[in-house]
Design an enzyme around this catalytic site. Sequence first.
Site, PDB file in Angstrom:
ATOM      1  CG  HIS A   1      -1.927   0.979   1.366  1.00  0.00           C
ATOM      2  ND1 HIS A   1      -1.689   2.275   1.730  1.00  0.00           N
ATOM      3  CD2 HIS A   1      -3.263   0.875   1.157  1.00  0.00           C
ATOM      4  CE1 HIS A   1      -2.845   2.939   1.742  1.00  0.00           C
ATOM      5  NE2 HIS A   1      -3.811   2.111   1.387  1.00  0.00           N
TER       6      HIS A   1
ATOM      7  CG  ASP B   1       0.399  -2.555   6.180  1.00  0.00           C
ATOM      8  OD1 ASP B   1      -0.605  -2.712   6.906  1.00  0.00           O
ATOM      9  OD2 ASP B   1       0.381  -1.876   5.137  1.00  0.00           O
TER      10      ASP B   1
ATOM     11  CD  GLN C   1      -7.127  -4.261   3.803  1.00  0.00           C
ATOM     12  OE1 GLN C   1      -8.083  -5.005   4.014  1.00  0.00           O
ATOM     13  NE2 GLN C   1      -7.293  -2.980   3.531  1.00  0.00           N
TER      14      GLN C   1
ATOM     15  CE  LYS D   1      -7.587  -0.193   6.021  1.00  0.00           C
ATOM     16  NZ  LYS D   1      -8.358   0.367   4.917  1.00  0.00           N
TER      17      LYS D   1
ATOM     18  CB  CYS E   1      -3.690   3.353  -1.618  1.00  0.00           C
ATOM     19  SG  CYS E   1      -4.803   4.705  -1.276  1.00  0.00           S
TER      20      CYS E   1
END
Lengths: 152, 423
Positions: free
Chosen positions: B140, B217, B220, B243, B381
């Site tokens: 991202h 990261d 998600q 999220k 993104c």
Amino acid sequence: MMNQLDDLYQEVIFDHNKSPRNFGPLENADHEAKGFNPLCGDKINVYIEMDGEIIKDIHFDGSGCAISKASASIMTTLLLGKNKTEARELFEKFRTLITVEHDYDEATLGKLVVFAGVREFPTRVKCATLAWHTMQSAINNDGETVTTEKNE
Amino acid sequence: MEKSTVIESDRRESKTGNMLDVESIRKDFPALNQDVYGKPLVYLDNAATAQKPQVVINAITEFYSTINSNVHRGIHYLSQQATEAYESARVTSQKFINASESSEIIFVKGTTEAINLVASTFGIENIGKGDEILVSNMEHHSNIVPWQLLCEKTGAKLKVIPINDSGELEMDELKSLLTDKTKLVSIIHVSNSLGTINPMKEIVTLAHEKNIPVLVDGAQAVQHITVDVQDMDCDFYTFSGHKVYGPTGVGVLYAKKMHLEKMPPYQGGGEMISTVSFEKTEYNTIPHKFEAGTPNIAGVIGLAKALNYVNKLGLSAISAYESQLLTYASAEVEKIPELRIIGRADRKASVLSFVLENIHPHDVGTVLDREGIAVRSGHHCTQPVMDRYQIPATSRASFAFYNTEEEIDRLVKSIKRVVKLFG
């Protein structure tokens, strides 16, 4: 609600999306600019051959959605033979047509009236104006890439 | 206070077996129960942000209606209550990703701020001219740009692990890119545009063999799969509250204590200090050293509620159900000849990116929108991913545990309508 969708995607728009007019680079272009919509990734190049104040020839290429492609295609057909001032004025009238509710003048807008439905889709206004901003930049010889995030 | 352990009796499983009782779960999310353009909303933009259960919405209202006050400041009753709720949320977050200590949990605005924090503290201290930072082609933008900014400041270089046509990391390339110059590896756990679940434990092992720290990261990931930072052994892990069914404006940076203790402060201000004079300022202990200013107290409390909600459903049940949704949706859309799925990794979270032949994703999005279906159209993104597949954008349907096969049927029907309209 489907009526609004039909208003947005009129036959003329489908036609120009599938068979864009004046598509591809222009050999004798003396003015050109790039346009970019960072939100959806649309990229457009506008090529113009000027004869003094007059747009002698105008082409475009790039990738984009049906609205941006049809808008660019119809724009090239309308601006042929127009001078700089007329081009700017037509852009202003077009912008008013797709952003402000009002009685539009079909005589001056011509084919552009098919974009009246864009008004109901605020997220698509930038698609419709990208080619026009790029054309403006090409005529002004700004040399900078136009992005929709600066111009709207 | 909150209990972060899973209460077995609260698990809402349907009578048919392992799956969740989705009908009952949907009632917990008020935003799902609305019409859009006269049609029942089908919300398939969960990778952008998830809807919030009523318990999270209530927790925020309750905080402002009862114990609203500043944390770690007052000796009065309300401030003590607020501090207790805030610190208890830290423990909930710690247990959610199985960190060994709650002081390893820093509350931030979200994943983007977490990565920027690491870049401007750990990065500045440990990465210099000629050093390399390794990211992947599927990052991202928020895991690219902070490192580019750091490279500009320090003269370090950004290196990129390529991905294959299915959207998986080229592991052999990764191995050869881990060199003596590599000072940090920073990789997305689950790709937001492809759905790929990356083999983080394996990557961490490879990097640690060369003493290279790893940032993961997890924006998600935590909503889809169980994350255990001790088992993974990563040095940093980040996720965003919104999220994972929590509020916007709050997120978590996990970092190993040994790093946090050496890292310089991120921002200066209140809370992050122990003593201040004009001659010398002593910094507070971790985690407070990294939380300057009044934090997003209501947001943090709301996040803990969301994590507890997810715990109660159970991430193994969530993963199983979402995987079933993805399999069903993939099989159904594959029947449309004009459609191509982007991202076909063996291990995938419930993210379905696709393109339609000669039809721009923006047009797809507009038609689906008018059918009441919310998907994302764009580059998500991840412009380098779009460049990799030489496409300007994709349409992306991302599924959550409250989505149903009936909703997927509506999606498929509408995609067919788009094909007919533009065909």
